[in-house]
Design a protein around this motif. Sequence first.
Motif, mmCIF file in Angstrom:
data_model
loop_
_atom_site.group_PDB
_atom_site.id
_atom_site.type_symbol
_atom_site.label_atom_id
_atom_site.label_comp_id
_atom_site.label_asym_id
_atom_site.label_seq_id
_atom_site.Cartn_x
_atom_site.Cartn_y
_atom_site.Cartn_z
ATOM 1 N N GLU A 67 0.828 -1.210 0.000
ATOM 2 C CA GLU A 67 0.000 0.000 0.000
ATOM 3 C C GLU A 67 0.858 1.255 0.000
ATOM 4 O O GLU A 67 0.607 2.200 -0.759
ATOM 5 C CB GLU A 67 -0.943 -0.003 1.198
ATOM 6 N N GLN A 68 1.887 1.280 0.851
ATOM 7 C CA GLN A 68 2.748 2.460 0.911
ATOM 8 C C GLN A 68 3.524 2.637 -0.393
ATOM 9 O O GLN A 68 3.639 3.745 -0.924
ATOM 10 C CB GLN A 68 3.713 2.361 2.088
ATOM 11 N N CYS B 221 12.572 11.444 1.294
ATOM 12 C CA CYS B 221 13.564 11.863 2.291
ATOM 13 C C CYS B 221 12.867 12.715 3.348
ATOM 14 O O CYS B 221 12.397 13.834 3.073
ATOM 15 C CB CYS B 221 14.748 12.604 1.703
ATOM 16 N N PHE B 222 12.824 12.185 4.551
ATOM 17 C CA PHE B 222 12.154 12.877 5.662
ATOM 18 C C PHE B 222 12.779 14.237 5.931
ATOM 19 O O PHE B 222 12.100 15.155 6.394
ATOM 20 C CB PHE B 222 12.208 12.006 6.919
ATOM 21 N N MET B 223 14.063 14.379 5.605
ATOM 22 C CA MET B 223 14.741 15.662 5.835
ATOM 23 C C MET B 223 14.371 16.704 4.773
ATOM 24 O O MET B 223 14.715 17.874 4.925
ATOM 25 C CB MET B 223 16.259 15.462 5.837
ATOM 26 N N GLU C 144 3.787 11.281 7.518
ATOM 27 C CA GLU C 144 3.184 10.867 8.785
ATOM 28 C C GLU C 144 3.756 9.559 9.309
ATOM 29 O O GLU C 144 3.844 9.357 10.532
ATOM 30 C CB GLU C 144 1.666 10.729 8.615
ATOM 31 N N GLY C 145 4.131 8.615 8.425
ATOM 32 C CA GLY C 145 4.595 7.311 8.883
ATOM 33 C C GLY C 145 5.755 7.397 9.851
ATOM 34 O O GLY C 145 5.794 6.696 10.867
ATOM 35 N N ALA D 246 9.538 1.275 4.893
ATOM 36 C CA ALA D 246 9.981 0.602 6.109
ATOM 37 C C ALA D 246 9.146 1.026 7.314
ATOM 38 O O ALA D 246 8.843 0.207 8.187
ATOM 39 C CB ALA D 246 11.462 0.898 6.353
ATOM 40 N N CYS D 247 8.765 2.294 7.378
ATOM 41 C CA CYS D 247 7.903 2.758 8.471
ATOM 42 C C CYS D 247 6.547 2.050 8.432
ATOM 43 O O CYS D 247 6.004 1.645 9.471
ATOM 44 C CB CYS D 247 7.713 4.268 8.397
ATOM 45 N N ALA D 248 5.971 1.918 7.240
ATOM 46 C CA ALA D 248 4.702 1.203 7.111
ATOM 47 C C ALA D 248 4.839 -0.238 7.576
ATOM 48 O O ALA D 248 3.967 -0.787 8.268
ATOM 49 C CB ALA D 248 4.217 1.254 5.661
ATOM 50 N N ALA D 249 5.962 -0.881 7.211
ATOM 51 C CA ALA D 249 6.210 -2.249 7.647
ATOM 52 C C ALA D 249 6.324 -2.329 9.161
ATOM 53 O O ALA D 249 5.788 -3.264 9.800
ATOM 54 C CB ALA D 249 7.484 -2.776 6.995
ATOM 55 N N ALA D 250 7.002 -1.364 9.776
ATOM 56 C CA ALA D 250 7.168 -1.372 11.231
ATOM 57 C C ALA D 250 5.834 -1.230 11.941
ATOM 58 O O ALA D 250 5.548 -1.941 12.920
ATOM 59 C CB ALA D 250 8.114 -0.258 11.655
ATOM 60 N N LEU D 251 5.007 -0.312 11.477
ATOM 61 C CA LEU D 251 3.707 -0.126 12.114
ATOM 62 C C LEU D 251 2.879 -1.409 12.032
ATOM 63 O O LEU D 251 2.210 -1.804 13.003
ATOM 64 C CB LEU D 251 2.973 1.037 11.459
#
Length: 447
Positions: free
Chosen positions: A87-88, A96-98, A103-104, A324-329
Amino acid sequence: MTEAVFRLSQQRRVVTELPGPRSAALAARRAAAVPAAVASSAPVYVADADGGVIVDVDGNSLIDLGSGIAVTGVGASNPAVVAAVAEQAAHFTHTCFMVTPYEGYVRVAEGLAALTPGTHTKRTALFNSGAEAVENAVKVARLATGRTMVVAFDHAYHGRTNLTMALTAKNMPYKQNFGPFAPAIYRMPMSYPYRDHLPGPEAAQRAIEQIERQLGAGSVATIVIEPIQGEGGFIVPAPGFLPALARWATAQGVVFIADEVQTGFARTGTWFACEDEGIVPDIIAMAKGIAGGMPLAAITGRAELMDAVHTGGLGGTFGGNPVACAAALAAIEVMRSLDLPARAREIEALVLDRLETWAAELDVVGDIRGRGAMLAVELVRPGSADPAPEVANAVAAQALSEGVIVLTCGSYGNVLRLLPPLVITDELLTDGLDVLERALRAYGSRD
């Protein structure tokens, strides 16, 4: 508590010699394309994996007692993680978050603040690997305290970057000829009950006295320690060792960093191993089991420490990747819904029952130890405590030939480490232990 759902049959099945012809062909291609420096424990090439099994390119179904080194606790293709990744990825794989945040990353940081020990205000930064997490934790500790010296311990493993190689105790294969290493890192004696026979508080006092005598407490920025050592041999310090170190660190203004890269995320029967003795680290480093196999790492620490770093001082292009954030959640929610901390304790009870029998009957077994689904057998030469790495290697090889993947470790290379996926079935785990037992019994029994 819900039940795990599997896509592949959870059974061991060996249909060729191992490695099979297709794996052998891939190994030949690899030799022409990949340096020998990148090693693999098992010469079988993976086509599929699910739950507690790995299926190779020749159709063999192998029991996985390694979990990719404690990574795939929820399984290597958990459906919730797969769905979250898909999905993500369908929306965006990277910004790049920077540059342009999302939100993830924030949701993972919020989740880790709630999940990690302690009720204090916390901040979290995300990275790619355990080594990155540990290195950045040290950066934070040095900046926040204004001190430079770092204390690590015998048998430690913290990674392969320059600074984490310096923290790591074992020379081969991790440090040999890769120096010079980062300075101002000092090694102290670890509690190793099988070999030092010291009570925890006494072992801690030994380390503390050396720190104060050799370094001076006022010069030490941080203590970095694994609550249960991983690559060093799954060494569980004697009770009281870690709390005594933590109390001393607090009293001296030293940042206590818990490296939970391998022990975290339900692996030891609690969310984090330091919880077993009520330790609340100043900073906790995480990776491996956090994201169901996707590369993600984190440091979560006291807000006053993390906020001491100047703007732009932490980060990285891929740190906290949105997929990776989606996977962690998703993985953390699976751990909750399946109550995998409780499952780790069930695995401990099942496995330790077998290991205790081996220890009583086999003179090659020197020690059994661990917690939850992080358990180990230290192998020795009969009649002594001398390490027997040749036996560990032979047992692992024999197990692989029968379709069971088991890893070795230890400062002396003589430890079998058991890291099954937390979703493994009792039947599959028992079959894997049967194979290991047959291999071990080839080396004799007690009279």
